[in-house]
Design an enzyme around this catalytic site. Sequence first.
Site, short mmCIF file in Angstrom:
data_model
loop_
_atom_site.label_atom_id
_atom_site.label_comp_id
_atom_site.label_asym_id
_atom_site.label_seq_id
_atom_site.Cartn_x
_atom_site.Cartn_y
_atom_site.Cartn_z
CD GLU A 73 -2.95 -1.19 0.23
OE1 GLU A 73 -3.07 -0.18 -0.50
OE2 GLU A 73 -3.66 -2.22 0.12
CB CYS A 136 -6.11 -2.41 6.87
SG CYS A 136 -6.21 -4.14 7.36
CG HIS A 154 -4.43 -4.98 2.46
ND1 HIS A 154 -4.93 -3.70 2.24
CD2 HIS A 154 -5.12 -5.46 3.54
CE1 HIS A 154 -5.86 -3.45 3.15
NE2 HIS A 154 -5.99 -4.48 3.94
N1 PCA Z 1 -8.15 -6.48 7.32
C1 PCA Z 1 -9.08 -5.38 7.52
C2 PCA Z 1 -8.92 -5.01 8.97
C3 PCA Z 1 -8.16 -6.11 9.60
C4 PCA Z 1 -7.65 -6.92 8.49
O1 PCA Z 1 -6.87 -7.88 8.59
C5 PCA Z 1 -8.88 -4.25 6.53
O2 PCA Z 1 -8.49 -4.50 5.39
O3 PCA Z 1 -9.14 -3.09 6.88
#
Ligand code: PCA
Length: 175
Positions: A73, A136, A154
């Site tokens: 990201e 996140c 991610h």
């Molecule tokens: N994914 C979520 C919150 C916690 C996680 O592992 C997200 O993409 O915001």
Amino acid sequence: MRILVTAFEPFGGNDTNISQKVLDAIQADVTKLLLPVSFRRAPEVLNEAITQFQPDVIISMGQTAEGDKIRLERLAINLMDSAKGDNDGYIPDEELICPEAPLALKTALPVKPLCADCINAGLPTIVSNSAGLYVCNRIYFEALRHSPNSLFVHIPKNMDLEIAKQVINHVLKQL
Ligand code: PCA
């Protein structure tokens, strides 16, 4: 160099969170931190760890339902919005995280070279411009407020765990 690596607990009806499994598997010399999927509590826990460990770099990980590649990201957005609640049942409705902060914060870590390096190693990785508006993104915003030397990774929910581990190891080695 002090490196803090974070992951999230399960959320949204999932029994597991792949980011937690990857965190458990990391063998490098890093400080590990598991965060609650809570808009309010996650930044508090992160801030305590930052005060305690004074990391030079923060690598945060989370699970995504999107795509089949690991997403490095580039940005955190100064906004919280969610149709579903977090693990505390909280549902933000287009709320700014910090009214005095810019609308977006960008990592200073070299996401494009890091991504190219992972691809060269045969690892399915892309650069992403949005971590969403859920927890996140909230934690990435908090990490970037402390230090631009932060990165959010991610990981797709159904990704092969070995590949996910290799991507994180690869990123940690490049720092
Ligand atoms: N994914 C979520 C919150 C916690 C996680 O592992 C997200 O993409 O915001």
